[in-house]
Scaffold this active site. Structure first.
Site, PDB file in Angstrom:
ATOM      1  N   ALA A 163       0.980  -1.332   0.026  1.00 51.57           N
ATOM      2  CA  ALA A 163       0.085  -0.125   0.113  1.00 51.57           C
ATOM      3  C   ALA A 163       0.950   1.291  -0.004  1.00 51.57           C
ATOM      4  O   ALA A 163       0.672   2.160  -0.552  1.00 51.57           O
ATOM      5  CB  ALA A 163      -0.896   0.051   1.323  1.00 51.57           C
ATOM      6  N   GLU A 179       6.440 -10.298  -6.494  1.00 49.81           N
ATOM      7  CA  GLU A 179       6.868 -10.319  -5.246  1.00 49.81           C
ATOM      8  C   GLU A 179       8.286 -10.497  -5.325  1.00 49.81           C
ATOM      9  O   GLU A 179       9.007 -11.115  -5.950  1.00 49.81           O
ATOM     10  CB  GLU A 179       6.416 -11.550  -4.541  1.00 49.81           C
ATOM     11  CG  GLU A 179       4.896 -11.632  -4.654  1.00 49.81           C
ATOM     12  CD  GLU A 179       4.273 -10.896  -3.750  1.00 49.81           C
ATOM     13  OE1 GLU A 179       4.854  -9.523  -3.630  1.00 49.81           O
ATOM     14  OE2 GLU A 179       3.210 -10.887  -3.289  1.00 49.81           O
TER      15      GLU A 179
END
Lengths: 234, 234
Positions: free
Chosen positions: A123, A194
């Protein structure tokens, strides 16, 4: 600008451990004990004190003096005096809504543009973009506008993968990003897998980590970037 | 009210094929050739004419006379004269934003409360809830408020699964819903698996399809409902 924007915080190596070499490089020019502020507002099921302690513990060896923004008596002054602003992951809508309602969104943007280092993941990386329109998070609260810090000129999609649970009939990640690119044909989106991150120095952007990353623009076939300097400016 | 809210449209059987028996039951009391309006606004990468044709073809044997709302000269009158309003899936933010900006959100709600049948799937099921806060979709456009039709008293999470691609470090579905329930402790959320639906008759709600469904409320452990009448009112 001096930014490090990560896809994720946790890995098998431990919390933020995979990113420690890059974090050390980000803060290499800061004096020992430099004031650091942590923005915990993406945390929803996580207590903000606990979240701040987790991050302070993970970064203990860096010598940063980390304070949670939620504990600051004067949040504006705390942000303005910070050598580095650290924005953690969680729910992007909650993060943006909290900063906007507290009148701190523009303060964070001004400080990062003015020279404070910025470290974000998940975020916190979405927040650095022009808008949060390419977050994967659930819209659990209305942030009263999707515009964000705008430190980058393009969008990031963190946790990028096109893998799909078997039997799932909902949209794939590629379909979701194609929808964004249809409505916003001029706005590039970088899928950040990732373990990957972006290192921004001034207007230069480098892809770091072991993986390639796809760039989606409008209806064009995605371009794949290898780790290293990107041909798109910050 | 007379609602059928499905998790998904497509299955190995074909488009909407798995739901045809329930759709026939929903419209059993309508006369042959009853006016039906299809709301295609969740479609983003899909052309709205093509989307309407796809749905009309899938429902050809039902005898409904389906018109796309985007082609209506007088959308309010078209909705008000419809025996059934059909709201397709796609992107929930685009669907809600289009209806709100066109001033049609309240009209759809009024017609469904006034007796028109309502068939929705995916985004169309999210739209029937108090808000779109439990959609899985990407926030590609700001709908200028997350409140929705409010035909139900609780939230649906369509395409419910807690499966997770291997290596993914983002939130699981259960984590995302826990975040919603933390911020909204009084609002129940029903996870609707693929192949499942809700049949609403007046204030009665039944879970249909082959699967159980979990209900999340605040910090309580989720309750699992079996197919059949639910203990929660619409």
């Amino acid at each position: 600008m001096n930014l490090l924007l990560l896809s994720n915080s946790s890995s098998d190596a431990g919390y933020l451990a995979h990113a420690l070499p890059d974090i050390r490089e980000l803060i290499a020019s800061l004096p020992p004990g430099a004031p650091a502020v942590f923005v915990p507002y993406a945390g929803v099921t996580r207590n903000w004190d606990d979240y701040t302690a987790l991050v302070a513990s993970a970064l203990a060896d860096t010598g940063l003096n980390i304070q949670g923004l939620h504990r600051a008596e004067d949040p504006v002054a705390t942000l303005e005096s910070a050598a580095i602003i650290i924005v953690g992951g969680g729910n992007t809508f909650n993060l943006l809504g909290q900063l906007r309602r507290q009148g701190l969104l523009d303060v964070v943007a001004r400080c990062a543009r003015g020279g404070a280092a910025y470290l974000g993941w998940s975020a916190g990386s979405n927040l650095a973009c022009p808008s949060i329109c390419t977050t994967n998070d659930m819209p659990i609260t209305d942030p009263e506008g999707f515009d964000a810090l705008g430190l980058l000129s393009f969008q990031i999609n963190p946790h990028y993968t096109n893998a799909h649970p078997p039997g799932h009939r909902g949209e794939t990640r590629a379909q979701r990003l194609a929808e964004f690119c249809t409505l916003n044909p001029a706005m590039p989106v970088l899928g950040l897998p990732e373990g990957s991150g972006l290192r921004v120095r001034g207007a230069e952007v480098a892809l770091i980590g072991p993986h390639d990353a796809p760039l989606f623009v409008g209806q064009e076939a995605p371009r794949t970037f290898r780790p290293g300097l990107l041909e798109i400016p910050a």
